[in-house]
Design a protein around this motif. Structure first.
Motif, PDB file in Angstrom:
ATOM      1  N   ARG A 237       2.043   0.895  -2.530  1.00 36.52           N
ATOM      2  CA  ARG A 237       3.031   1.331  -1.536  1.00 36.52           C
ATOM      3  C   ARG A 237       2.364   1.912  -0.297  1.00 36.52           C
ATOM      4  O   ARG A 237       2.840   1.729   0.813  1.00 36.52           O
ATOM      5  CB  ARG A 237       3.975   2.369  -2.145  1.00 36.52           C
ATOM      6  CG  ARG A 237       5.106   1.755  -2.890  1.00 36.52           C
ATOM      7  CD  ARG A 237       6.197   2.787  -3.194  1.00 36.52           C
ATOM      8  NE  ARG A 237       6.835   2.378  -4.423  1.00 36.52           N
ATOM      9  CZ  ARG A 237       6.749   3.004  -5.583  1.00 36.52           C
ATOM     10  NH1 ARG A 237       6.086   4.121  -5.680  1.00 36.52           N
ATOM     11  NH2 ARG A 237       7.341   2.527  -6.639  1.00 36.52           N
ATOM     12  N   SER A 238       1.260   2.617  -0.510  1.00 38.04           N
ATOM     13  CA  SER A 238       0.567   3.202   0.641  1.00 38.04           C
ATOM     14  C   SER A 238      -0.269   2.165   1.392  1.00 38.04           C
ATOM     15  O   SER A 238      -0.883   2.494   2.406  1.00 38.04           O
ATOM     16  CB  SER A 238      -0.319   4.370   0.192  1.00 38.04           C
ATOM     17  OG  SER A 238      -1.379   3.910  -0.609  1.00 38.04           O
ATOM     18  N   SER A 239      -0.266   0.929   0.917  1.00 40.13           N
ATOM     19  CA  SER A 239      -1.072  -0.133   1.528  1.00 40.13           C
ATOM     20  C   SER A 239      -0.251  -1.168   2.283  1.00 40.13           C
ATOM     21  O   SER A 239      -0.812  -2.103   2.837  1.00 40.13           O
ATOM     22  CB  SER A 239      -1.872  -0.858   0.434  1.00 40.13           C
ATOM     23  OG  SER A 239      -2.661   0.038  -0.286  1.00 40.13           O
ATOM     24  N   VAL A 240       1.055  -1.004   2.302  1.00 37.34           N
ATOM     25  CA  VAL A 240       1.915  -1.983   2.969  1.00 37.34           C
ATOM     26  C   VAL A 240       1.738  -1.854   4.478  1.00 37.34           C
ATOM     27  O   VAL A 240       1.692  -0.756   5.018  1.00 37.34           O
ATOM     28  CB  VAL A 240       3.396  -1.775   2.593  1.00 37.34           C
ATOM     29  CG1 VAL A 240       4.308  -2.672   3.407  1.00 37.34           C
ATOM     30  CG2 VAL A 240       3.594  -2.018   1.102  1.00 37.34           C
ATOM     31  N   LYS A 241       1.623  -2.997   5.137  1.00 44.77           N
ATOM     32  CA  LYS A 241       1.625  -2.982   6.600  1.00 44.77           C
ATOM     33  C   LYS A 241       2.592  -4.046   7.081  1.00 44.77           C
ATOM     34  O   LYS A 241       2.750  -5.106   6.469  1.00 44.77           O
ATOM     35  CB  LYS A 241       0.226  -3.221   7.169  1.00 44.77           C
ATOM     36  CG  LYS A 241      -0.284  -4.633   7.057  1.00 44.77           C
ATOM     37  CD  LYS A 241      -1.607  -4.782   7.803  1.00 44.77           C
ATOM     38  CE  LYS A 241      -2.131  -6.198   7.667  1.00 44.77           C
ATOM     39  NZ  LYS A 241      -3.389  -6.381   8.359  1.00 44.77           N
ATOM     40  N   ALA A 242       3.274  -3.736   8.159  1.00 45.46           N
ATOM     41  CA  ALA A 242       4.231  -4.683   8.728  1.00 45.46           C
ATOM     42  C   ALA A 242       3.472  -5.798   9.439  1.00 45.46           C
ATOM     43  O   ALA A 242       2.453  -5.563  10.079  1.00 45.46           O
ATOM     44  CB  ALA A 242       5.158  -3.973   9.704  1.00 45.46           C
TER      45      ALA A 242
END
Length: 117
Positions: free
Chosen positions: A88-93
């Motif tokens: 979750r802390s690795s998601v990027k748009a």
């Protein structure tokens, strides 16, 4: 989050991940409209990289890559909840995500660029 991050990293689209993040955004927008009474929403994806922030962006990407590596390690070790947190802390748009969400918003509410009723 795992499917989304891994699809971004591999450069392959993942229909289940797309449905998940698009559904999340649509639900949040529906809440603002129905429960809060917001009349107009101007939804913007801000993602252009500017040279002035190059150092910040590099630092963020390094942290993201470290989180992905840790998420994979935790997942492989069977620590799925902890792994999911790191994912979750690795998601990027991405620009593809913006297109998918913009299309879903347009399908649901249309495209009123001038803000008129």
């Amino acid at each position: 989050a795992r499917q989304l991050v891994e699809s971004i990293e591999s450069g392959n689209r993942n229909a289940e991940a797309e449905e998940s993040y698009t559904g999340y955004i649509l639900r949040r927008l529906e809440y603002l409209i129905a429960q809060v009474g917001v009349k107009f929403i101007y939804f913007t994806f801000d993602g252009i990289r500017i040279p002035l922030k190059a150092g910040t962006n590099d630092d963020r990407e390094a942290k993201r890559q470290a989180n992905i590596a840790e998420a994979r390690r935790l997942h492989d070790a069977g620590f799925f909840a902890e792994s999911e947190e790191k994912y979750r802390s690795s998601v990027k748009a991405t620009s593809e995500m913006a297109r998918v969400v913009a299309h879903a918003i347009e399908q649901k509410w249309g495209n009123d660029n001038d803000g008129s009723d």
